[in-house]
Design an enzyme around this catalytic site. Structure first.
Site, PDB file in Angstrom:
ATOM      1  N   PRO A   9       0.696  -1.328   0.167  1.00 47.53           N
ATOM      2  CA  PRO A   9       0.083   0.065  -0.088  1.00 47.53           C
ATOM      3  C   PRO A   9       0.797   1.338   0.043  1.00 47.53           C
ATOM      4  O   PRO A   9       1.721   1.372   0.724  1.00 47.53           O
ATOM      5  CB  PRO A   9      -0.801  -0.097   1.355  1.00 47.53           C
ATOM      6  CG  PRO A   9      -0.066  -1.041   2.068  1.00 47.53           C
ATOM      7  CD  PRO A   9       0.367  -1.915   1.284  1.00 47.53           C
ATOM      8  N   ASN A  10       0.406   2.084  -0.707  1.00 44.44           N
ATOM      9  CA  ASN A  10       0.896   3.701  -0.838  1.00 44.44           C
ATOM     10  C   ASN A  10       2.372   3.770  -1.573  1.00 44.44           C
ATOM     11  O   ASN A  10       2.650   4.709  -1.955  1.00 44.44           O
ATOM     12  CB  ASN A  10       1.021   4.034   0.375  1.00 44.44           C
ATOM     13  CG  ASN A  10      -0.179   4.322   1.196  1.00 44.44           C
ATOM     14  OD1 ASN A  10      -1.313   4.725   0.886  1.00 44.44           O
ATOM     15  ND2 ASN A  10      -0.263   3.625   2.499  1.00 44.44           N
ATOM     16  N   ARG A  17       5.039  10.792  -2.799  1.00 46.68           N
ATOM     17  CA  ARG A  17       4.819  10.728  -1.303  1.00 46.68           C
ATOM     18  C   ARG A  17       6.167  11.071  -0.590  1.00 46.68           C
ATOM     19  O   ARG A  17       7.205  10.329  -0.692  1.00 46.68           O
ATOM     20  CB  ARG A  17       4.386   9.179  -1.307  1.00 46.68           C
ATOM     21  CG  ARG A  17       4.420   8.482   0.047  1.00 46.68           C
ATOM     22  CD  ARG A  17       4.326   7.270   0.196  1.00 46.68           C
ATOM     23  NE  ARG A  17       4.197   6.745   1.626  1.00 46.68           N
ATOM     24  CZ  ARG A  17       4.403   5.454   1.938  1.00 46.68           C
ATOM     25  NH1 ARG A  17       4.675   4.598   1.285  1.00 46.68           N
ATOM     26  NH2 ARG A  17       4.021   5.166   3.343  1.00 46.68           N
ATOM     27  N   TYR A  22      10.969   8.921   1.075  1.00 44.20           N
ATOM     28  CA  TYR A  22      11.056   7.876  -0.153  1.00 44.20           C
ATOM     29  C   TYR A  22      11.792   8.327  -1.517  1.00 44.20           C
ATOM     30  O   TYR A  22      11.832   7.432  -2.391  1.00 44.20           O
ATOM     31  CB  TYR A  22       9.644   7.310  -0.204  1.00 44.20           C
ATOM     32  CG  TYR A  22       9.072   6.623   0.892  1.00 44.20           C
ATOM     33  CD1 TYR A  22       9.473   5.565   1.434  1.00 44.20           C
ATOM     34  CD2 TYR A  22       8.211   7.514   1.772  1.00 44.20           C
ATOM     35  CE1 TYR A  22       8.706   4.981   2.507  1.00 44.20           C
ATOM     36  CE2 TYR A  22       7.529   6.896   2.766  1.00 44.20           C
ATOM     37  CZ  TYR A  22       7.845   5.657   3.158  1.00 44.20           C
ATOM     38  OH  TYR A  22       7.179   5.049   4.383  1.00 44.20           O
ATOM     39  N   ASN A  71       8.017  -5.962  -0.740  1.00 42.92           N
ATOM     40  CA  ASN A  71       7.885  -4.546   0.166  1.00 42.92           C
ATOM     41  C   ASN A  71       6.382  -4.593   0.394  1.00 42.92           C
ATOM     42  O   ASN A  71       5.632  -3.778  -0.192  1.00 42.92           O
ATOM     43  CB  ASN A  71       8.329  -3.172  -0.201  1.00 42.92           C
ATOM     44  CG  ASN A  71       8.424  -2.208   0.468  1.00 42.92           C
ATOM     45  OD1 ASN A  71       7.721  -2.105   1.538  1.00 42.92           O
ATOM     46  ND2 ASN A  71       8.978  -1.066   0.114  1.00 42.92           N
ATOM     47  N   ALA A  74       3.058  -0.764   4.649  1.00 41.27           N
ATOM     48  CA  ALA A  74       2.518  -0.820   6.196  1.00 41.27           C
ATOM     49  C   ALA A  74       1.824  -2.103   6.460  1.00 41.27           C
ATOM     50  O   ALA A  74       1.917  -2.475   7.761  1.00 41.27           O
ATOM     51  CB  ALA A  74       1.261   0.149   6.078  1.00 41.27           C
ATOM     52  N   GLU A  95      12.563  -9.447   1.791  1.00 39.96           N
ATOM     53  CA  GLU A  95      11.824  -8.428   2.270  1.00 39.96           C
ATOM     54  C   GLU A  95      12.725  -6.921   2.070  1.00 39.96           C
ATOM     55  O   GLU A  95      13.932  -7.065   2.337  1.00 39.96           O
ATOM     56  CB  GLU A  95      11.554  -8.513   3.821  1.00 39.96           C
ATOM     57  CG  GLU A  95      10.899  -7.313   4.460  1.00 39.96           C
ATOM     58  CD  GLU A  95      10.751  -7.666   5.902  1.00 39.96           C
ATOM     59  OE1 GLU A  95      11.013  -8.847   6.253  1.00 39.96           O
ATOM     60  OE2 GLU A  95      10.168  -6.951   6.564  1.00 39.96           O
ATOM     61  N   HIS A  97      12.631  -2.693   2.221  1.00 40.91           N
ATOM     62  CA  HIS A  97      12.292  -1.490   2.759  1.00 40.91           C
ATOM     63  C   HIS A  97      13.190  -0.388   2.193  1.00 40.91           C
ATOM     64  O   HIS A  97      14.329  -0.339   2.500  1.00 40.91           O
ATOM     65  CB  HIS A  97      11.944  -1.327   4.274  1.00 40.91           C
ATOM     66  CG  HIS A  97      11.018  -2.621   4.785  1.00 40.91           C
ATOM     67  ND1 HIS A  97       9.859  -2.322   4.751  1.00 40.91           N
ATOM     68  CD2 HIS A  97      11.347  -3.504   5.500  1.00 40.91           C
ATOM     69  CE1 HIS A  97       9.091  -3.236   5.042  1.00 40.91           C
ATOM     70  NE2 HIS A  97      10.119  -4.440   5.533  1.00 40.91           N
ATOM     71  N   ARG A 104      12.914   5.038  12.639  1.00 41.15           N
ATOM     72  CA  ARG A 104      11.675   5.808  12.586  1.00 41.15           C
ATOM     73  C   ARG A 104      10.562   5.282  13.599  1.00 41.15           C
ATOM     74  O   ARG A 104      11.223   4.848  14.673  1.00 41.15           O
ATOM     75  CB  ARG A 104      10.839   5.406  11.037  1.00 41.15           C
ATOM     76  CG  ARG A 104      11.809   5.674   9.831  1.00 41.15           C
ATOM     77  CD  ARG A 104      11.127   5.510   8.537  1.00 41.15           C
ATOM     78  NE  ARG A 104       9.965   6.382   8.458  1.00 41.15           N
ATOM     79  CZ  ARG A 104       9.052   6.140   7.491  1.00 41.15           C
ATOM     80  NH1 ARG A 104       9.284   4.966   6.421  1.00 41.15           N
ATOM     81  NH2 ARG A 104       7.893   6.789   7.378  1.00 41.15           N
TER      82      ARG A 104
HETATM   83  C1  DQA Z   1       8.172   0.979   3.955  1.00 44.70           C
HETATM   84  C2  DQA Z   1       8.220   1.243   5.412  1.00 44.70           C
HETATM   85  C3  DQA Z   1       7.136   1.197   5.844  1.00 44.70           C
HETATM   86  O1  DQA Z   1       6.969   1.198   7.573  1.00 44.70           O
HETATM   87  C4  DQA Z   1       5.885   2.059   5.533  1.00 44.70           C
HETATM   88  O2  DQA Z   1       4.697   1.671   5.943  1.00 44.70           O
HETATM   89  C5  DQA Z   1       5.892   2.000   3.949  1.00 44.70           C
HETATM   90  C6  DQA Z   1       7.092   1.836   3.176  1.00 44.70           C
HETATM   91  C7  DQA Z   1       9.615   1.221   3.269  1.00 44.70           C
HETATM   92  O3  DQA Z   1       9.643   0.757   2.002  1.00 44.70           O
HETATM   93  O4  DQA Z   1      10.194   2.021   3.911  1.00 44.70           O
HETATM   94  O5  DQA Z   1       4.973   2.184   3.184  1.00 44.70           O
HETATM   95  O6  DQA Z   1       7.945  -0.292   3.620  1.00 44.70           O
END
Ligand code: DQA
Length: 137
Positions: A9-10, A17, A22, A71, A74, A95, A97, A104
């Site tokens: 998501p997102n 964003r 990011y 990835n 959230a 995985e 990120h 954070r």
């Molecule tokens: C994320 C880190 C997560 O905590 C966050 O909710 C994201 C992006 C990252 O790629 O740094 O949406 O996975």
């Protein structure tokens, strides 16, 4: 070699964003550069904001592809369903990120995915996806 990048998501908003966290590149542009860099890898990309769609995609590729780069965004911090899917499939999952989740908020320090990931790449920006592809080669 068949590798899929699955973003949660997102992450469709990358580039727009929170660019200080990011970056300002869209994932589509970055993905095109990755495809050029690895012409011999069958690289595909899937993004969804919906938990069940991410689980369906893991089931779909998880007995056939050579690698999954995930990835879960959230959902990393909340989803037992995605964690169970990662555990259920045969394809190894890396995985990723983009940000360093460990510097954070505390709720980002826990991942349901990590115990069943074959590797974890954190805080390297978009380059983390490149490192993940490289690790499957
Ligand atoms: C994320 C880190 C997560 O905590 C966050 O909710 C994201 C992006 C990252 O790629 O740094 O949406 O996975």
């Amino acid at each position: 070699m068949k590798i899929i990048i699955i973003n949660g998501p997102n992450l469709n908003l990358l580039g727009k964003r929170e660019p200080t966290i990011y970056g300002d590149a869209s994932f589509e542009d970055y993905f095109k550069s990755l495809q050029k860099k690895y012409p011999n890898v069958e690289l595909t990309y899937f993004q969804s904001n919906i938990e069940g769609e991410l689980i369906d995609k893991l089931h779909e590729v998880g007995f056939d592809f050579d690698g999954v780069i995930l990835n879960a965004a959230a959902y990393t911090h909340t989803s037992v369903g995605i964690a169970d899917a990662v555990k259920a499939i045969e394809t190894p999952v890396i995985e990723v990120h983009i940000s360093n989740v460990y510097n954070r908020e505390e709720f980002r320090h826990h991942s349901y995915i990590s115990p069943n990931a074959s590797g974890i790449i954190v805080g390297m920006g978009l380059k983390g996806y490149n490192l993940a592809v490289q690790s499957f080669n």
